[in-house]
Motif scaffolding. Structure first.
Motif, mmCIF file in Angstrom:
data_model
loop_
_atom_site.group_PDB
_atom_site.id
_atom_site.type_symbol
_atom_site.label_atom_id
_atom_site.label_comp_id
_atom_site.label_asym_id
_atom_site.label_seq_id
_atom_site.Cartn_x
_atom_site.Cartn_y
_atom_site.Cartn_z
ATOM 1 N N LYS A 195 68.634 3.734 11.423
ATOM 2 C CA LYS A 195 69.419 4.987 12.125
ATOM 3 C C LYS A 195 70.412 4.094 13.102
ATOM 4 O O LYS A 195 70.217 2.880 13.378
ATOM 5 C CB LYS A 195 68.406 5.876 12.970
ATOM 6 C CG LYS A 195 67.688 6.424 11.954
ATOM 7 C CD LYS A 195 66.993 7.771 12.675
ATOM 8 C CE LYS A 195 66.180 7.203 13.967
ATOM 9 N NZ LYS A 195 65.206 8.217 14.819
ATOM 10 N N SER A 196 71.358 4.708 13.481
ATOM 11 C CA SER A 196 72.538 4.310 14.216
ATOM 12 C C SER A 196 72.816 5.434 15.286
ATOM 13 O O SER A 196 72.750 6.489 14.855
ATOM 14 C CB SER A 196 73.843 3.806 13.283
ATOM 15 O OG SER A 196 73.456 2.813 12.452
ATOM 16 N N TYR A 197 73.543 4.971 16.398
ATOM 17 C CA TYR A 197 73.935 5.883 17.172
ATOM 18 C C TYR A 197 75.210 5.241 18.026
ATOM 19 O O TYR A 197 75.567 4.120 18.309
ATOM 20 C CB TYR A 197 72.742 6.321 18.423
ATOM 21 C CG TYR A 197 72.309 5.207 19.163
ATOM 22 C CD1 TYR A 197 73.264 5.115 20.342
ATOM 23 C CD2 TYR A 197 71.295 4.521 19.076
ATOM 24 C CE1 TYR A 197 72.586 4.129 21.124
ATOM 25 C CE2 TYR A 197 70.740 3.486 19.739
ATOM 26 C CZ TYR A 197 71.551 3.509 21.080
ATOM 27 O OH TYR A 197 70.986 2.515 22.067
ATOM 28 N N ALA A 238 71.686 0.330 13.409
ATOM 29 C CA ALA A 238 70.504 0.227 12.820
ATOM 30 C C ALA A 238 69.754 -1.097 13.192
ATOM 31 O O ALA A 238 69.123 -1.684 12.022
ATOM 32 C CB ALA A 238 71.022 0.050 11.139
ATOM 33 N N CYS A 264 64.755 1.706 12.578
ATOM 34 C CA CYS A 264 64.604 2.073 11.009
ATOM 35 C C CYS A 264 65.733 2.496 10.210
ATOM 36 O O CYS A 264 65.575 3.312 9.601
ATOM 37 C CB CYS A 264 63.442 3.198 11.176
ATOM 38 S SG CYS A 264 61.960 2.420 11.863
ATOM 39 N N LEU A 323 72.381 12.922 11.766
ATOM 40 C CA LEU A 323 70.996 13.242 12.583
ATOM 41 C C LEU A 323 70.652 14.065 13.722
ATOM 42 O O LEU A 323 70.384 15.121 13.499
ATOM 43 C CB LEU A 323 70.121 11.957 12.889
ATOM 44 C CG LEU A 323 68.695 12.231 13.161
ATOM 45 C CD1 LEU A 323 67.612 12.815 12.132
ATOM 46 C CD2 LEU A 323 68.200 10.639 13.582
ATOM 47 N N MET A 342 74.938 12.233 6.443
ATOM 48 C CA MET A 342 74.205 11.094 7.304
ATOM 49 C C MET A 342 73.795 11.591 8.639
ATOM 50 O O MET A 342 73.383 10.738 9.309
ATOM 51 C CB MET A 342 74.725 10.058 7.010
ATOM 52 C CG MET A 342 74.880 9.236 5.753
ATOM 53 S SD MET A 342 73.095 8.825 5.235
ATOM 54 C CE MET A 342 73.463 7.861 3.703
ATOM 55 N N GLU A 368 74.051 10.518 16.323
ATOM 56 C CA GLU A 368 72.835 9.783 15.959
ATOM 57 C C GLU A 368 72.815 10.041 14.335
ATOM 58 O O GLU A 368 72.955 11.094 13.784
ATOM 59 C CB GLU A 368 71.473 10.034 16.388
ATOM 60 C CG GLU A 368 70.462 9.245 16.043
ATOM 61 C CD GLU A 368 69.013 9.742 16.554
ATOM 62 O OE1 GLU A 368 68.206 8.858 16.335
ATOM 63 O OE2 GLU A 368 68.941 10.720 17.414
ATOM 64 N N THR A 369 72.913 8.905 13.443
ATOM 65 C CA THR A 369 72.994 9.291 12.032
ATOM 66 C C THR A 369 72.213 8.222 11.307
ATOM 67 O O THR A 369 71.276 7.662 12.121
ATOM 68 C CB THR A 369 74.703 8.766 11.680
ATOM 69 O OG1 THR A 369 74.619 7.385 11.877
ATOM 70 C CG2 THR A 369 75.621 9.416 12.232
ATOM 71 N N PHE A 370 72.142 8.675 10.152
ATOM 72 C CA PHE A 370 71.057 7.897 9.168
ATOM 73 C C PHE A 370 71.827 6.455 8.470
ATOM 74 O O PHE A 370 70.896 5.819 7.831
ATOM 75 C CB PHE A 370 70.591 8.704 8.178
ATOM 76 C CG PHE A 370 69.438 9.673 8.469
ATOM 77 C CD1 PHE A 370 68.259 9.392 8.932
ATOM 78 C CD2 PHE A 370 69.976 11.016 8.460
ATOM 79 C CE1 PHE A 370 67.207 10.401 9.349
ATOM 80 C CE2 PHE A 370 69.091 12.077 8.831
ATOM 81 C CZ PHE A 370 67.768 11.685 9.410
ATOM 82 N N SER A 371 73.035 6.271 8.957
ATOM 83 C CA SER A 371 73.583 5.198 8.298
ATOM 84 C C SER A 371 74.608 4.483 9.298
ATOM 85 O O SER A 371 75.034 5.187 10.247
ATOM 86 C CB SER A 371 74.461 5.557 7.002
ATOM 87 O OG SER A 371 75.565 6.224 7.225
#
Length: 182
Positions: A135-137, A129, A133, A165, A163, A101-104
């Motif tokens: 985030k991406s996974y 995303a 909000c 999470l 980035m 899981e990442t923030f971008s």
């Protein structure tokens, strides 16, 4: 290397659309996706020859640097990325489950490419995303050792951009979880 993809992620829709226009004008690239994602960000994903993709991404970063969240250029991307992005991966054998899981958006695609190239795994889905909000996974499956190696490689790559999470490997997920994922 003739096959490449690139992406620039912007914090502004207006900037993203303007940048997309500039990117295709500066180099012979095709737009794979140009769209809004949560929370009001805009992504531009392109493909073409490596030199053209580099030129277009550099233009999108340089001209609109104040609105860039993240970006990448991948030469020779793993073919499983496209099916996982479109939700069309065909998964027959389910074993261990790996999640990053990442923030971008950019960082999850780069992580997915690294994971797919590191071990024999099947990419299930790359969620970018939408409804999260920003985030991406990534979800992937395979034998436990392969999943662990893939997650470690993707985690390492996503960590480089700052980035990242979270990540996890579930050795033997319950059937009820698989029914909801696949």
């Amino acid at each position: 290397m003739d096959k490449a993809i690139g992406l620039v992620e912007y914090k502004s829709v207006a900037t993203g659309i303007t940048a997309a226009d500039q990117m295709v004008k500066v180099a012979d690239v095709e737009i794979i996706e140009a769209q809004t994602v949560c929370p009001g960000k805009y992504i531009v994903m392109i493909c073409g020859k490596l030199s053209a993709v580099i030129a277009a991404v550099e233009k999108g970063e340089r001209e609109f640097s104040e609105d860039v969240i993240d970006s990448f250029v991948l030469g020779n991307p793993h073919e499983a990325i496209f099916k996982a992005l479109n939700g069309t991966s065909e998964i027959n054998d389910v074993e261990a489950l790996g999640i990053i899981e990442t923030f971008s958006v950019a960082s999850i695609i780069v992580a997915a490419d690294a994971a797919a190239k590191a071990a024999k795994v099947n990419l299930i889905e790359i969620r970018v995303a939408r409804g999260m909000c920003g985030k991406s996974y990534l979800l992937l499956t395979g034998e436990l050792a392969a999943v662990q190696a893939a997650i470690d490689a993707g985690y390492k790559k996503a960590s480089e951009s700052g980035m990242l999470l979270n990540k996890t490997v579930i050795p033997n997920p319950d059937k009820k979880i698989w029914e909801k994922i696949i």
